[in-house]
Design an enzyme around this catalytic site. Structure first.
Site, PDB file in Angstrom:
ATOM      1  CE1 TYR A 109      10.859  -3.777 -18.620  1.00  6.93           C
ATOM      2  CE2 TYR A 109      13.139  -3.175 -19.062  1.00  6.93           C
ATOM      3  CZ  TYR A 109      12.106  -3.384 -18.162  1.00  6.93           C
ATOM      4  OH  TYR A 109      12.310  -3.181 -16.824  1.00  6.93           O
TER       5      TYR A 109
ATOM      6  CE  LYS B 157      14.463  -3.025 -14.296  1.00  9.62           C
ATOM      7  NZ  LYS B 157      14.314  -2.630 -12.870  1.00  9.62           N
TER       8      LYS B 157
HETATM    9  P1  ZID Z   1       5.243  -1.752  -8.891  1.00 10.90           P
HETATM   10  O1  ZID Z   1       4.431  -0.779  -9.647  1.00 10.90           O
HETATM   11  O2  ZID Z   1       4.599  -2.525  -7.802  1.00 10.90           O
HETATM   12  O3  ZID Z   1       6.553  -1.088  -8.255  1.00 10.90           O
HETATM   13  C1  ZID Z   1       7.212   0.019  -8.780  1.00 10.90           C
HETATM   14  C2  ZID Z   1       7.117   1.090  -7.726  1.00 10.90           C
HETATM   15  O4  ZID Z   1       8.030   2.152  -8.027  1.00 10.90           O
HETATM   16  C3  ZID Z   1       5.735   1.728  -7.630  1.00 10.90           C
HETATM   17  O5  ZID Z   1       5.239   1.590  -6.310  1.00 10.90           O
HETATM   18  C4  ZID Z   1       5.978   3.196  -7.946  1.00 10.90           C
HETATM   19  O6  ZID Z   1       5.152   4.041  -7.197  1.00 10.90           O
HETATM   20  C5  ZID Z   1       7.440   3.323  -7.535  1.00 10.90           C
HETATM   21  N1  ZID Z   1       8.156   4.471  -8.099  1.00 10.90           N
HETATM   22  C6  ZID Z   1       8.201   4.887  -9.386  1.00 10.90           C
HETATM   23  N2  ZID Z   1       8.966   5.982  -9.487  1.00 10.90           N
HETATM   24  C7  ZID Z   1       9.417   6.262  -8.246  1.00 10.90           C
HETATM   25  C8  ZID Z   1      10.252   7.289  -7.703  1.00 10.90           C
HETATM   26  N3  ZID Z   1      10.765   8.251  -8.478  1.00 10.90           N
HETATM   27  N4  ZID Z   1      10.513   7.270  -6.373  1.00 10.90           N
HETATM   28  C9  ZID Z   1       9.989   6.303  -5.574  1.00 10.90           C
HETATM   29  N5  ZID Z   1       9.204   5.320  -6.032  1.00 10.90           N
HETATM   30  C10 ZID Z   1       8.914   5.299  -7.351  1.00 10.90           C
HETATM   31  O7  ZID Z   1       5.866  -2.721 -10.010  1.00 10.90           O
HETATM   32  P2  ZID Z   1       6.854  -3.978  -9.943  1.00 10.90           P
HETATM   33  O8  ZID Z   1       6.637  -4.787  -8.740  1.00 10.90           O
HETATM   34  O9  ZID Z   1       6.688  -4.604 -11.294  1.00 10.90           O
HETATM   35  O10 ZID Z   1       8.295  -3.292  -9.918  1.00 10.90           O
HETATM   36  C11 ZID Z   1       9.251  -3.517  -8.928  1.00 10.90           C
HETATM   37  C12 ZID Z   1      10.592  -3.830  -9.577  1.00 10.90           C
HETATM   38  O11 ZID Z   1      10.508  -5.087 -10.247  1.00 10.90           O
HETATM   39  C13 ZID Z   1      11.021  -2.797 -10.632  1.00 10.90           C
HETATM   40  O12 ZID Z   1      12.412  -2.561 -10.544  1.00 10.90           O
HETATM   41  C14 ZID Z   1      10.706  -3.532 -11.926  1.00 10.90           C
HETATM   42  O13 ZID Z   1      11.480  -3.068 -13.028  1.00 10.90           O
HETATM   43  C15 ZID Z   1      11.077  -4.948 -11.518  1.00 10.90           C
HETATM   44  N6  ZID Z   1      10.580  -5.966 -12.454  1.00 10.90           N
HETATM   45  C16 ZID Z   1       9.246  -6.190 -12.592  1.00 10.90           C
HETATM   46  C17 ZID Z   1       8.794  -7.084 -13.534  1.00 10.90           C
HETATM   47  C18 ZID Z   1       7.334  -7.463 -13.622  1.00 10.90           C
HETATM   48  O14 ZID Z   1       6.961  -8.359 -14.351  1.00 10.90           O
HETATM   49  N7  ZID Z   1       6.465  -6.822 -12.830  1.00 10.90           N
HETATM   50  C19 ZID Z   1       9.733  -7.600 -14.473  1.00 10.90           C
HETATM   51  C20 ZID Z   1      11.101  -7.468 -14.192  1.00 10.90           C
HETATM   52  C21 ZID Z   1      11.508  -6.621 -13.221  1.00 10.90           C
HETATM   53  C22 ZID Z   1       9.300  -7.648 -15.869  1.00 10.90           C
HETATM   54  O15 ZID Z   1       9.008  -6.580 -16.388  1.00 10.90           O
HETATM   55  N8  ZID Z   1       8.816 -11.162 -18.243  1.00 10.90           N
HETATM   56  C23 ZID Z   1       8.328  -9.976 -18.655  1.00 10.90           C
HETATM   57  C24 ZID Z   1       8.478  -8.821 -17.881  1.00 10.90           C
HETATM   58  C25 ZID Z   1       9.141  -8.897 -16.664  1.00 10.90           C
HETATM   59  C26 ZID Z   1       9.639 -10.115 -16.249  1.00 10.90           C
HETATM   60  C27 ZID Z   1       9.468 -11.232 -17.049  1.00 10.90           C
END
Ligand code: ZID
Length: 229
Positions: free
Chosen positions: A181, A189
């Site tokens: 990460y 974060k």
């Molecule tokens: P996603 O791709 O659905 O959402 C991210 C969105 O951000 C996308 O739609 C992008 O288009 C958009 N985006 C990027 N840059 C911009 C910008 N400049 N302006 C506007 N929009 C933008 O992914 P998601 O659902 O994973 O992410 C949503 C949130 O959840 C983010 O804050 C992540 O950091 C957070 N999150 C996700 C995960 C996961 O597993 N998907 C975890 C923790 C937090 C995680 O990484 N074990 C291992 C890993 C994890 C958890 C546990």
């Protein structure tokens, strides 16, 4: 009913979509903020019914999205947008997508909102260890993943109904070392979590809005696939 703006939905695979759908199931009106470069494909897929299966709500009806706003949360005002981005084909498809402009549009269209969700992150060098991360990549991660929440709250709180609530999504790598990460995403974060405490105080006092972040479990979203999680 409540009205919610969810920033960071560009497909039906991520947390933003799931949160929006759950809020819709609970009776909220849903507004989305979609990253400008992903806008076209998201709207086309929506229109063509590609998401219809995942739009199905527990009561048998389809999850309705009242409006999709193009958004790029790394730019606060039009003055912040560099010329190469302005003229970029993927950005020229829409206007008014800086945070301040989107907030103004939502206010003009709907008057107020009750719920603000920040479900976005971006770390261009996320696959690199922190030690190999460039200054530019590190600052880009903080800009898209942390300051974006400050900015959204700055421009949306003034027209949120008192008693309203906002939330973002964080990750455990802020406080424990989790290899993979990288790119400054662990730093981003940590900033997001600290900012949440400060903003809860500031926005809570000024606007009577709650500010929280929730540490997510793993979900194979588009963003997670990009880092091989
Ligand atoms: P996603 O791709 O659905 O959402 C991210 C969105 O951000 C996308 O739609 C992008 O288009 C958009 N985006 C990027 N840059 C911009 C910008 N400049 N302006 C506007 N929009 C933008 O992914 P998601 O659902 O994973 O992410 C949503 C949130 O959840 C983010 O804050 C992540 O950091 C957070 N999150 C996700 C995960 C996961 O597993 N998907 C975890 C923790 C937090 C995680 O990484 N074990 C291992 C890993 C994890 C958890 C546990």
């Amino acid at each position: 009913g409540k009205r919610a703006f969810i920033a960071g939905v560009a497909d039906d695979q991520g947390f933003g979509w799931a949160i929006a759908k759950a809020l819709a199931a609970a009776g909220a009106e849903i507004l989305l903020g979609t990253w400008v470069p992903a806008l076209n494909i998201f709207e086309t897929s929506l229109r063509k019914g590609k998401f219809d299966e995942s739009r199905l709500l527990p009561n048998g009806s389809l999850f309705e999205i009242a409006k999709v706003y193009p958004l790029d949360a790394v730019y606060d005002t039009p003055d912040d947008v560099p010329d190469d981005v302005k003229s970029n084909k993927r950005y020229a498809v829409a206007t008014g997508w800086t945070v301040k402009e989107v907030a103004e549009s939502v206010k003009n269209d709907y008057g107020s909102i009750d719920i603000l969700v920040h479900s976005l992150a971006n770390g261009p060098e996320v696959t690199k260890p922190l030690l190999d991360t460039s200054r530019k990549g590190y600052l880009a991660a903080i800009s898209a993943s942390s300051y974006s929440y400050v900015s959204l709250l700055k421009y949306f709180s003034p027209f949120m109904n008192p008693g309203g609530s906002s939330i973002s999504l964080t990750y455990l790598a802020s406080e424990k070392t989790i290899p993979g990460y990288g790119g400054g995403m662990s730093s981003a974060k940590a900033a997001l979590e600290s900012d949440t405490r400060v903003l809860a105080f500031e926005v809570g006092r000024k606007y009577k809005i709650r500010v929280n972040t929730i540490s997510a479990g793993p979900l194979r979203s588009r963003a997670a696939k990009a880092i091989g999680f």
